[in-house]
Design a protein around this motif. Structure first.
Motif, PDB file in Angstrom:
ATOM      1  N   LEU A  50       0.909  -1.242  -0.039  1.00  0.00           N
ATOM      2  CA  LEU A  50      -0.062   0.072   0.001  1.00  0.00           C
ATOM      3  C   LEU A  50       1.054   1.188  -0.152  1.00  0.00           C
ATOM      4  O   LEU A  50       0.448   2.289  -0.761  1.00  0.00           O
ATOM      5  CB  LEU A  50      -0.775  -0.038   1.093  1.00  0.00           C
ATOM      6  N   TYR A  51       2.106   1.038   0.908  1.00  0.00           N
ATOM      7  CA  TYR A  51       2.715   2.377   0.812  1.00  0.00           C
ATOM      8  C   TYR A  51       3.309   2.602  -0.709  1.00  0.00           C
ATOM      9  O   TYR A  51       3.437   4.031  -0.829  1.00  0.00           O
ATOM     10  CB  TYR A  51       3.914   2.188   1.711  1.00  0.00           C
ATOM     11  N   ALA A  52       3.696   1.725  -1.362  1.00  0.00           N
ATOM     12  CA  ALA A  52       4.071   1.784  -2.884  1.00  0.00           C
ATOM     13  C   ALA A  52       3.197   2.515  -3.659  1.00  0.00           C
ATOM     14  O   ALA A  52       3.364   3.061  -4.595  1.00  0.00           O
ATOM     15  CB  ALA A  52       4.854   0.759  -3.168  1.00  0.00           C
ATOM     16  N   ARG A  53       1.812   2.365  -3.116  1.00  0.00           N
ATOM     17  CA  ARG A  53       0.746   2.845  -4.162  1.00  0.00           C
ATOM     18  C   ARG A  53       0.367   4.407  -3.480  1.00  0.00           C
ATOM     19  O   ARG A  53      -0.723   4.661  -3.763  1.00  0.00           O
ATOM     20  CB  ARG A  53      -0.485   1.931  -4.285  1.00  0.00           C
ATOM     21  N   GLY A  54       1.357   4.880  -2.688  1.00  0.00           N
ATOM     22  CA  GLY A  54       0.627   6.213  -2.077  1.00  0.00           C
ATOM     23  C   GLY A  54      -0.073   6.299  -0.790  1.00  0.00           C
ATOM     24  O   GLY A  54      -0.641   7.262  -0.444  1.00  0.00           O
ATOM     25  N   VAL A  55      -0.225   5.031  -0.407  1.00  0.00           N
ATOM     26  CA  VAL A  55      -1.027   5.033   1.225  1.00  0.00           C
ATOM     27  C   VAL A  55       0.122   5.044   2.070  1.00  0.00           C
ATOM     28  O   VAL A  55       0.643   4.208   2.277  1.00  0.00           O
ATOM     29  CB  VAL A  55      -2.160   4.009   1.167  1.00  0.00           C
ATOM     30  N   TYR A  56       0.227   6.300   2.597  1.00  0.00           N
ATOM     31  CA  TYR A  56       1.162   6.373   3.617  1.00  0.00           C
ATOM     32  C   TYR A  56       1.064   6.010   4.975  1.00  0.00           C
ATOM     33  O   TYR A  56       0.001   5.627   5.497  1.00  0.00           O
ATOM     34  CB  TYR A  56       1.853   7.961   3.418  1.00  0.00           C
ATOM     35  N   LEU A  57       2.064   5.963   5.752  1.00  0.00           N
ATOM     36  CA  LEU A  57       2.135   5.461   7.177  1.00  0.00           C
ATOM     37  C   LEU A  57       1.387   6.046   8.063  1.00  0.00           C
ATOM     38  O   LEU A  57       0.820   5.659   9.080  1.00  0.00           O
ATOM     39  CB  LEU A  57       3.526   5.299   7.913  1.00  0.00           C
ATOM     40  N   ASN A  58       0.904   7.603   7.889  1.00  0.00           N
ATOM     41  CA  ASN A  58      -0.004   8.178   8.776  1.00  0.00           C
ATOM     42  C   ASN A  58      -1.560   8.038   8.533  1.00  0.00           C
ATOM     43  O   ASN A  58      -2.226   8.463   9.113  1.00  0.00           O
ATOM     44  CB  ASN A  58       0.128   9.728   8.632  1.00  0.00           C
ATOM     45  N   ARG A  59      -1.693   7.108   7.642  1.00  0.00           N
ATOM     46  CA  ARG A  59      -3.279   6.528   7.202  1.00  0.00           C
ATOM     47  C   ARG A  59      -3.491   5.437   8.028  1.00  0.00           C
ATOM     48  O   ARG A  59      -2.514   4.514   8.152  1.00  0.00           O
ATOM     49  CB  ARG A  59      -3.175   6.338   5.801  1.00  0.00           C
ATOM     50  N   CYS A  60      -4.711   5.190   8.145  1.00  0.00           N
ATOM     51  CA  CYS A  60      -5.281   3.701   8.597  1.00  0.00           C
ATOM     52  C   CYS A  60      -5.519   2.782   7.545  1.00  0.00           C
ATOM     53  O   CYS A  60      -6.105   3.041   6.940  1.00  0.00           O
ATOM     54  CB  CYS A  60      -6.614   4.025   9.449  1.00  0.00           C
ATOM     55  N   TYR A  61      -4.629   1.993   7.746  1.00  0.00           N
ATOM     56  CA  TYR A  61      -4.564   0.837   6.610  1.00  0.00           C
ATOM     57  C   TYR A  61      -5.662   0.028   6.595  1.00  0.00           C
ATOM     58  O   TYR A  61      -6.526  -0.372   5.585  1.00  0.00           O
ATOM     59  CB  TYR A  61      -3.221  -0.008   6.823  1.00  0.00           C
ATOM     60  N   ASP A  62      -6.615  -0.015   7.697  1.00  0.00           N
ATOM     61  CA  ASP A  62      -7.939  -0.796   8.086  1.00  0.00           C
ATOM     62  C   ASP A  62      -9.093  -0.184   7.021  1.00  0.00           C
ATOM     63  O   ASP A  62      -9.565  -0.591   6.226  1.00  0.00           O
ATOM     64  CB  ASP A  62      -8.192  -0.867   9.310  1.00  0.00           C
ATOM     65  N   GLU A  63      -8.957   1.214   7.176  1.00  0.00           N
ATOM     66  CA  GLU A  63      -9.923   2.225   6.162  1.00  0.00           C
ATOM     67  C   GLU A  63      -9.805   2.075   4.871  1.00  0.00           C
ATOM     68  O   GLU A  63     -10.702   2.398   4.063  1.00  0.00           O
ATOM     69  CB  GLU A  63      -9.575   3.575   6.954  1.00  0.00           C
ATOM     70  N   VAL A  64      -8.283   1.960   4.365  1.00  0.00           N
ATOM     71  CA  VAL A  64      -8.309   1.824   2.686  1.00  0.00           C
ATOM     72  C   VAL A  64      -9.021   0.645   2.187  1.00  0.00           C
ATOM     73  O   VAL A  64      -9.378   0.783   0.824  1.00  0.00           O
ATOM     74  CB  VAL A  64      -6.930   1.481   2.536  1.00  0.00           C
TER      75      VAL A  64
END
Length: 186
Positions: free
Chosen positions: A1-15
């Motif tokens: 996800l990080y490589a696709r622009g979803v950064y660490l300050n984001r809640c990965y569950d919500e993605v």
């Protein structure tokens, strides 16, 4: 996800809710690359964790979506679902929900810290899940870490290998249907 622009300050569950196509595409790419194991972001969702991101009202939807992902995995030919446990929900409770929502799947814990529960609690959970899955439950327990066992759960972390060995001995007796009296070194 990080490589696709979803950064660490984001809640990965919500993605999983906001960008399901991205999660699905990443899963497809892993499968095409030969992966036999896929990880989902949803099984760790709990109200406390989600509150840090203002998403506690999304818990029910995230849990519903996690069962949908498990069904999609089954439909793609996967026959196992594994639950980890650290800072999310209780692995046994989540495994029970998935057993109900996705019948026929083999479900396992990978890995539940042995020292955060008594052997009896692990045995009761494993035997219940074995019944719910018609014998398709695999109990995975491990040592975890001093941070999880001592700092978070307040249990001693001295002699971890001895404690684990004793824990497994008691578990085997209980799950074998034996009346258990055990006096270990820890």
């Amino acid at each position: 996800l990080y490589a696709r622009g979803v950064y660490l300050n984001r809640c990965y569950d919500e993605v999983t809710l906001t960008h399901p196509e991205l999660v699905g595409e990443i899963h497809r790419q892993y499968v095409q690359a030969g992966s036999e194991v896929l990880e989902t972001n949803t099984f760790g969702a709990n109200a406390v964790k989600l509150a840090r991101h203002g998403l506690e009202d999304q818990l029910e939807e995230l849990n519903r979506r996690s069962v949908e992902l498990a069904r999609a995995a089954r439909d793609r030919g996967y026959d196992e679902i594994w639950m980890a446990e650290v800072n999310g929900g209780d692995a046994y409770a989540l495994a029970g929900a998935v057993a109900h929502g996705v019948p026929g799947m083999r479900i396992g814990t990978a890995v539940v810290p042995a020292q955060t529960r008594t052997p009896m609690m692990h045995a009761m959970a494993a035997m219940t899940l074995s019944q719910l899955t018609k014998g398709n439950f695999i109990l995975g327990i491990g040592l975890s870490s001093p941070n999880i066992v001592h700092d978070w759960a307040g249990q001693p972390y001295d002699k971890p290998l001895t404690r684990m060995r004793e824990h497994v001995e008691v578990l085997r007796q209980m799950m074998g249907g034996q009346k258990t009296t055990y006096e270990g070194r820890t």
